[in-house]
Design a protein around this motif. Sequence first.
Motif, PDB file in Angstrom:
ATOM      1  N   UNK A 116       1.286  -1.103  -0.219  1.00 15.00           N
ATOM      2  CA  UNK A 116      -0.061   0.023   0.461  1.00 15.00           C
ATOM      3  C   UNK A 116       0.925   1.140  -0.025  1.00 15.00           C
ATOM      4  N   UNK A 117       0.987   1.606  -1.316  1.00 13.80           N
ATOM      5  CA  UNK A 117       1.428   3.427  -1.555  1.00 13.80           C
ATOM      6  C   UNK A 117       1.184   4.181  -0.129  1.00 13.80           C
ATOM      7  N   UNK A 118      -0.385   4.301   0.383  1.00  9.48           N
ATOM      8  CA  UNK A 118      -0.383   4.708   1.375  1.00  9.48           C
ATOM      9  C   UNK A 118       0.580   4.710   3.068  1.00  9.48           C
ATOM     10  N   UNK A 119       0.714   3.570   3.099  1.00  5.01           N
ATOM     11  CA  UNK A 119       0.985   3.137   4.354  1.00  5.01           C
ATOM     12  C   UNK A 119       2.246   2.396   4.417  1.00  5.01           C
ATOM     13  N   UNK A 120       3.941   3.210   4.202  1.00  7.41           N
ATOM     14  CA  UNK A 120       5.751   2.520   4.538  1.00  7.41           C
ATOM     15  C   UNK A 120       4.967   0.887   5.099  1.00  7.41           C
ATOM     16  N   UNK A 121       5.881   0.187   4.021  1.00  7.29           N
ATOM     17  CA  UNK A 121       6.036  -1.572   4.582  1.00  7.29           C
ATOM     18  C   UNK A 121       6.660  -1.615   6.353  1.00  7.29           C
TER      19      UNK A 121
END
Length: 203
Positions: A116-121
């Motif tokens: 998810x690009x909205x949440x970094x891993x």
Amino acid sequence: MIYVIGFLAQVFFSARILLQWFLSERAKKVISPAIFWQLSIVGAYLLFVYGWLRDDFAIILGQIISYYIYIWNLDKKHQWKKLPVIIRTLLLLTPVVAILYMLKDAGIFVDQFFRNEKIPLWLLVYGSMGQIIFTLRFVYQWIYSKRKDESLLPIGFWVISLFGSLIIVSYAIYRSDPVLILGQSTGLIAYSRNIYLSKRAGD
């Protein structure tokens, strides 16, 4: 609209903690009222939907694990079988159907939640860790209660709650998630107070 669902879920979660706290203060000891578990199920149901709409695996993870423990506690309180069969069936099957739906296309599932690009891993891992710790309180509560053969909220439950909640609040602040910030912050005082009541009662 998404935030409305999330805030509504947190209203139920906050209400369960406040009611439990109020009833415990009145009893001068930590108690596990049936209303706590009833509100838990409703809140979990709504927060699961919120997490799905937000593409937030950390939120979803926390709800799936604890959901059936809520039902077990309701059963121990002799409240589960009072619900209409259709409601019980819906409550039992919804998480299963949701999980199957998520897993029907594992590739899309991974893309939606873990890439998810909205949440970094790293943040996803951190948030998930907080949810896992926070959820483990119910696993602990279930094991403890199963041994005692009654629905209880022991001191360990509140200690784990406090620790997990602090992680989730920091995760929520980083994500600018008002739903999680509000929901978790309101519980911090109640968790601390329940720890005090448990110690005072010698639990």
